[in-house]
Scaffold this active site. Structure first.
Site, PDB file in Angstrom:
ATOM      1  N   GLY A  24     -42.037  -2.438  54.917  1.00 55.76           N
ATOM      2  CA  GLY A  24     -42.694  -3.731  55.031  1.00 55.76           C
ATOM      3  C   GLY A  24     -43.750  -3.872  53.957  1.00 55.76           C
ATOM      4  O   GLY A  24     -43.664  -3.243  52.893  1.00 55.76           O
ATOM      5  N   SER A  25     -44.753  -4.681  54.226  1.00 57.63           N
ATOM      6  CA  SER A  25     -45.765  -4.966  53.208  1.00 57.63           C
ATOM      7  C   SER A  25     -46.743  -3.787  53.054  1.00 57.63           C
ATOM      8  O   SER A  25     -46.942  -2.997  53.978  1.00 57.63           O
ATOM      9  CB  SER A  25     -46.541  -6.215  53.620  1.00 57.63           C
ATOM     10  OG  SER A  25     -47.190  -5.984  54.847  1.00 57.63           O
TER      11      SER A  25
ATOM     12  N   VAL B  60     -49.604  -3.939  55.796  1.00 55.80           N
ATOM     13  CA  VAL B  60     -49.307  -3.353  57.111  1.00 55.80           C
ATOM     14  C   VAL B  60     -49.032  -1.855  56.961  1.00 55.80           C
ATOM     15  O   VAL B  60     -49.398  -1.066  57.840  1.00 55.80           O
ATOM     16  CB  VAL B  60     -48.123  -4.087  57.797  1.00 55.80           C
ATOM     17  CG1 VAL B  60     -47.771  -3.431  59.116  1.00 55.80           C
ATOM     18  CG2 VAL B  60     -48.482  -5.555  58.026  1.00 55.80           C
ATOM     19  N   GLY B  61     -48.451  -1.456  55.846  1.00 56.62           N
ATOM     20  CA  GLY B  61     -48.215  -0.027  55.600  1.00 56.62           C
ATOM     21  C   GLY B  61     -49.510   0.768  55.693  1.00 56.62           C
ATOM     22  O   GLY B  61     -49.544   1.885  56.224  1.00 56.62           O
TER      23      GLY B  61
ATOM     24  N   GLU C 175     -41.962   2.485  52.892  1.00 55.75           N
ATOM     25  CA  GLU C 175     -41.238   1.750  51.839  1.00 55.75           C
ATOM     26  C   GLU C 175     -41.919   0.392  51.778  1.00 55.75           C
ATOM     27  O   GLU C 175     -41.744  -0.426  52.683  1.00 55.75           O
ATOM     28  CB  GLU C 175     -39.759   1.594  52.196  1.00 55.75           C
ATOM     29  CG  GLU C 175     -38.966   2.893  52.187  1.00 55.75           C
ATOM     30  CD  GLU C 175     -38.695   3.432  50.798  1.00 55.75           C
ATOM     31  OE1 GLU C 175     -38.992   2.736  49.808  1.00 55.75           O
ATOM     32  OE2 GLU C 175     -38.190   4.561  50.709  1.00 55.75           O
TER      33      GLU C 175
ATOM     34  N   GLU D 169     -47.277  -9.899  44.938  1.00 52.89           N
ATOM     35  CA  GLU D 169     -45.880 -10.081  45.351  1.00 52.89           C
ATOM     36  C   GLU D 169     -45.744 -11.467  45.990  1.00 52.89           C
ATOM     37  O   GLU D 169     -46.244 -11.698  47.087  1.00 52.89           O
ATOM     38  CB  GLU D 169     -45.532  -8.987  46.366  1.00 52.89           C
ATOM     39  CG  GLU D 169     -44.073  -8.899  46.696  1.00 52.89           C
ATOM     40  CD  GLU D 169     -43.781  -7.807  47.733  1.00 52.89           C
ATOM     41  OE1 GLU D 169     -44.603  -7.596  48.639  1.00 52.89           O
ATOM     42  OE2 GLU D 169     -42.708  -7.187  47.619  1.00 52.89           O
TER      43      GLU D 169
HETATM   44  P1  NAD Z   1     -44.663  -7.018  57.248  1.00 54.76           P
HETATM   45  O1  NAD Z   1     -45.393  -5.827  56.752  1.00 54.76           O
HETATM   46  O2  NAD Z   1     -45.434  -8.224  57.605  1.00 54.76           O
HETATM   47  O3  NAD Z   1     -43.818  -6.646  58.564  1.00 54.76           O
HETATM   48  C1  NAD Z   1     -42.917  -5.555  58.573  1.00 54.76           C
HETATM   49  C2  NAD Z   1     -42.771  -5.042  59.997  1.00 54.76           C
HETATM   50  O4  NAD Z   1     -44.043  -4.550  60.432  1.00 54.76           O
HETATM   51  C3  NAD Z   1     -42.352  -6.095  61.028  1.00 54.76           C
HETATM   52  O5  NAD Z   1     -41.456  -5.515  61.946  1.00 54.76           O
HETATM   53  C4  NAD Z   1     -43.656  -6.433  61.719  1.00 54.76           C
HETATM   54  O6  NAD Z   1     -43.475  -6.864  63.055  1.00 54.76           O
HETATM   55  C5  NAD Z   1     -44.362  -5.084  61.694  1.00 54.76           C
HETATM   56  N1  NAD Z   1     -45.827  -5.146  61.815  1.00 54.76           N
HETATM   57  C6  NAD Z   1     -46.661  -6.168  61.483  1.00 54.76           C
HETATM   58  N2  NAD Z   1     -47.938  -5.843  61.789  1.00 54.76           N
HETATM   59  C7  NAD Z   1     -47.913  -4.582  62.288  1.00 54.76           C
HETATM   60  C8  NAD Z   1     -48.909  -3.678  62.743  1.00 54.76           C
HETATM   61  N3  NAD Z   1     -50.202  -4.015  62.773  1.00 54.76           N
HETATM   62  N4  NAD Z   1     -48.530  -2.452  63.153  1.00 54.76           N
HETATM   63  C9  NAD Z   1     -47.223  -2.083  63.127  1.00 54.76           C
HETATM   64  N5  NAD Z   1     -46.232  -2.899  62.724  1.00 54.76           N
HETATM   65  C10 NAD Z   1     -46.572  -4.128  62.306  1.00 54.76           C
HETATM   66  O7  NAD Z   1     -43.552  -7.300  56.159  1.00 54.76           O
HETATM   67  P2  NAD Z   1     -42.515  -8.496  56.124  1.00 54.76           P
HETATM   68  O8  NAD Z   1     -43.222  -9.717  55.771  1.00 54.76           O
HETATM   69  O9  NAD Z   1     -41.705  -8.461  57.373  1.00 54.76           O
HETATM   70  O10 NAD Z   1     -41.565  -8.016  54.923  1.00 54.76           O
HETATM   71  C11 NAD Z   1     -41.855  -8.247  53.591  1.00 54.76           C
HETATM   72  C12 NAD Z   1     -42.460  -7.022  52.941  1.00 54.76           C
HETATM   73  O11 NAD Z   1     -41.617  -5.896  53.114  1.00 54.76           O
HETATM   74  C13 NAD Z   1     -42.617  -7.205  51.448  1.00 54.76           C
HETATM   75  O12 NAD Z   1     -43.861  -6.704  51.044  1.00 54.76           O
HETATM   76  C14 NAD Z   1     -41.481  -6.348  50.877  1.00 54.76           C
HETATM   77  O13 NAD Z   1     -41.702  -5.911  49.563  1.00 54.76           O
HETATM   78  C15 NAD Z   1     -41.436  -5.237  51.848  1.00 54.76           C
HETATM   79  N6  NAD Z   1     -40.142  -4.553  51.810  1.00 54.76           N
HETATM   80  C16 NAD Z   1     -40.051  -3.316  51.231  1.00 54.76           C
HETATM   81  C17 NAD Z   1     -38.813  -2.670  51.132  1.00 54.76           C
HETATM   82  C18 NAD Z   1     -38.676  -1.321  50.464  1.00 54.76           C
HETATM   83  O14 NAD Z   1     -37.639  -0.709  50.615  1.00 54.76           O
HETATM   84  N7  NAD Z   1     -39.663  -0.853  49.721  1.00 54.76           N
HETATM   85  C19 NAD Z   1     -37.668  -3.288  51.645  1.00 54.76           C
HETATM   86  C20 NAD Z   1     -37.789  -4.548  52.228  1.00 54.76           C
HETATM   87  C21 NAD Z   1     -39.032  -5.172  52.304  1.00 54.76           C
END
Ligand code: NAD
Length: 495
Positions: free
Chosen positions: A235-236, A239-240, A257, A394
């Site tokens: 994810g982002s 949040v990571g 990731e 991004e």
């Molecule tokens: P996001 O970080 O907002 O959400 C990702 C996941 O995290 C979702 O399931 C969400 O419910 C969960 N989440 C949100 N807040 C949380 C918290 N406080 N604690 C635990 N989990 C939580 O990301 P998004 O908007 O869903 O996806 C887009 C992002 O993902 C972009 O930054 C993109 O670059 C990244 N991404 C990376 C890869 C990779 O392989 N590197 C692949 C796909 C997407």
């Protein structure tokens, strides 16, 4: 065109698949799942919370000893079968994916369904490679090292390619003898629920669990859960970071990731000898215009050698302009919709800000406010300054910034001038330059003269703030989902 009606297993309002059974949310709360192309509701799923996460983690823990004790070939066989079942249901799943993500069915969602099946089959095949080593310590000692699963894995995934990412998480965890609790994104859980339906009866209860819910509720509980031995998050970066903090307290293992702002670099020889058309197409592919730019690997910063700017840019613009934007379920559409209103507005803000800063639009521009579906405009922006947000952050929309460069050294310096380090795309046929540049670029995954995606077996992951660990390969699974156990036996002398 028919609206997509998806009936969830157990006649609706399920959402969590725990211990081999569908589970309605304990408090009856639900999440609305919407189709971003039509701005209409597809269905509702349960909004799981800490209650469901507790149940799922307990089920995974109970199931793990027997699962890890199975022969690796047997674990692999179950993944192979899940891949086959997914292939057999690929069209239905592709429709679900297109409806919930807004990714066009013809150019994206069908490929994702088959790609996810390929991931399951790859890991099913290589599961037997969970091998160890022996140490030649001489006659009195026999020393060997095995690869052991961590135990319970909690995986959290985003909405942009949910099935592909879900397949990676399921495969890596289960092939190595771990049990899994998977939390899909609140915007796009349906294809994952369908996969759980297909997996029913294939794995012993508790081996594979899904909990649907919000990130700050179910996701945060999973990341912080004392019973989760390893967290794998995609994810982002924002949040990571939170997930990293949550795992640090109990020293849980962690794979991240995260996001990217990847460079695409084009040298003059890439447009010579009849290569212009193919290079322009691959540059557009690398930008992931057909995925609305909603890809972590999007080559969203295009660096073009100044001598070929006037030759290459019109061709790249032509390729992007030829893409038909439309309803994701329409077989004619190349480009679908941005996932939701908030993200659409965010893309609008980035583009409008660059417009106000004086950027030059070679294609596209600020998308309409409050549209009927969240369909963006493929956009190519020039005349930007490296300090602008549109260049550094991004955007996660179909927005590419194009910047000329004079020398190899300048291209490397600009490409690496970012806190991200996920992907890079390089276009040149000079072998020495390829070796120099690929060594110098800060990226975990580099494509040369092509803009394609990940293929199972490739090691894929980011450096800098793009992540920790790698996925898609057996090596990545062994490093991230197992630990090394050394055993040294004091062998009695022969009688
Ligand atoms: P996001 O970080 O907002 O959400 C990702 C996941 O995290 C979702 O399931 C969400 O419910 C969960 N989440 C949100 N807040 C949380 C918290 N406080 N604690 C635990 N989990 C939580 O990301 P998004 O908007 O869903 O996806 C887009 C992002 O993902 C972009 O930054 C993109 O670059 C990244 N991404 C990376 C890869 C990779 O392989 N590197 C692949 C796909 C997407």
């Amino acid at each position: 065109m028919p609206l997509l009606d998806y009936t969830l297993p157990t006649d609706g309002l399920a959402g969590s698949y725990i211990n081999g059974a569908w589970h309605r949310p304990a408090d009856g709360r639900t999440l609305n799942i919407e189709n971003p192309s039509r701005r209409s509701t597809i269905c509702q799923v349960g909004r799981g919370t800490g209650i469901e996460i507790d149940l799922a983690v307990a089920a995974a823990k109970a199931a793990q000893p027997a699962w890890r004790a199975l022969a690796a070939s047997e674990r692999g066989a179950r993944l192979l079968e899940l891949g086959r079942r997914l292939e057999a249901n690929a069209e239905e799943i592709a429709r679900l994916l297109a409806a919930e993500t807004g990714n066009a069915i013809r150019t994206q969602s069908r490929g994702e369904a088959l790609g996810a099946a390929g991931v399951l089959k790859y890991y099913g095949g290589v599961a037997v490679e969970q091998k160890g080593e022996t140490l030649p310590l001489g006659p009195g000692l026999f020393s060997y090292t095995t690869r052991e699963p961590h135990g319970v894995v909690g995986s959290i995934i985003p909405w942009n390619s949910p099935l592909q990412l879900g397949a990676v998480k399921i495969s890596m965890a289960l092939a190595t003898g771990n049990c899994l609790v998977l939390k899909p994104a609140e915007d796009a859980p349906l294809a994952i629920l369908k996969l759980a339906e297909l997996a029913h009866g294939l794995f012993p209860p508790g081996v594979f669990n899904v909990v649907t819910g919000l990130g700050e509720e179910a996701g945060a509980c999973l990341a912080a859960h004392a019973g989760v031995d390893k967290v794998s998050f995609t994810g982002s970066s924002e949040v990571g970071r939170l997930v990293g903090h949550a795992t640090a307290d109990r020293i849980a293992k962690l794979t991240l990731e995260l996001g990217g702002k990847s460079p695409t670099i084009v040298f003059p020889d890439a447009v010579e000898n009849g290569r212009l058309d193919a290079t322009a197409q691959q540059v557009a592919n690398a930008m992931r215009f057909a995925r609305q730019g909603q890809s972590c690997t999007a080559g969203s910063r295009l660096f073009v050698h100044e001598n070929i700017w006037d030759v290459l840019m019109p061709e790249v613009v032509r390729k992007a302009a030829a893409l038909k934007v439309g309803d994701a379920l329409d077989d004619e559409a190349d480009v679908g919709a941005i996932i939701n209103a908030e993200r659409y507005e965010e893309v609008r803000r980035y583009v409008a800000e660059a417009e106000a800063q004086g950027a030059r639009f070679l294609l596209g521009g600020t998308p309409a406010a409050d549209p009927a579906g969240f369909h963006p405009l493929p956009t190519i922006v020039a005349g930007v300054d490296n300090g602008w947000r549109i260049v550094r952050e991004e955007v996660f929309g179909p927005v590419m910034v194009a910047i000329p460069f004079k020398s190899e050294a300048e291209a490397i310096a600009m490409a690496n001038d970012t806190h991200y380090g996920l992907a890079a795309f390089l276009f040149t046929h000079d072998a020495s330059r390829i070796m120099r540049m690929t060594r110098a670029l800060d990226a975990g995954w580099i494509q040369v003269n092509q803009g394609g995606g990940q293929i199972p077996g490739m090691s894929y992951g980011g450096t800098k703030q793009s992540g920790i660990g790698s996925e898609y390969s057996i090596e990545g699974a062994l490093e991230a989902y197992t630990y090394r156990k050394n055993v040294t036996v004091n062998v009695e002398a022969d009688q």
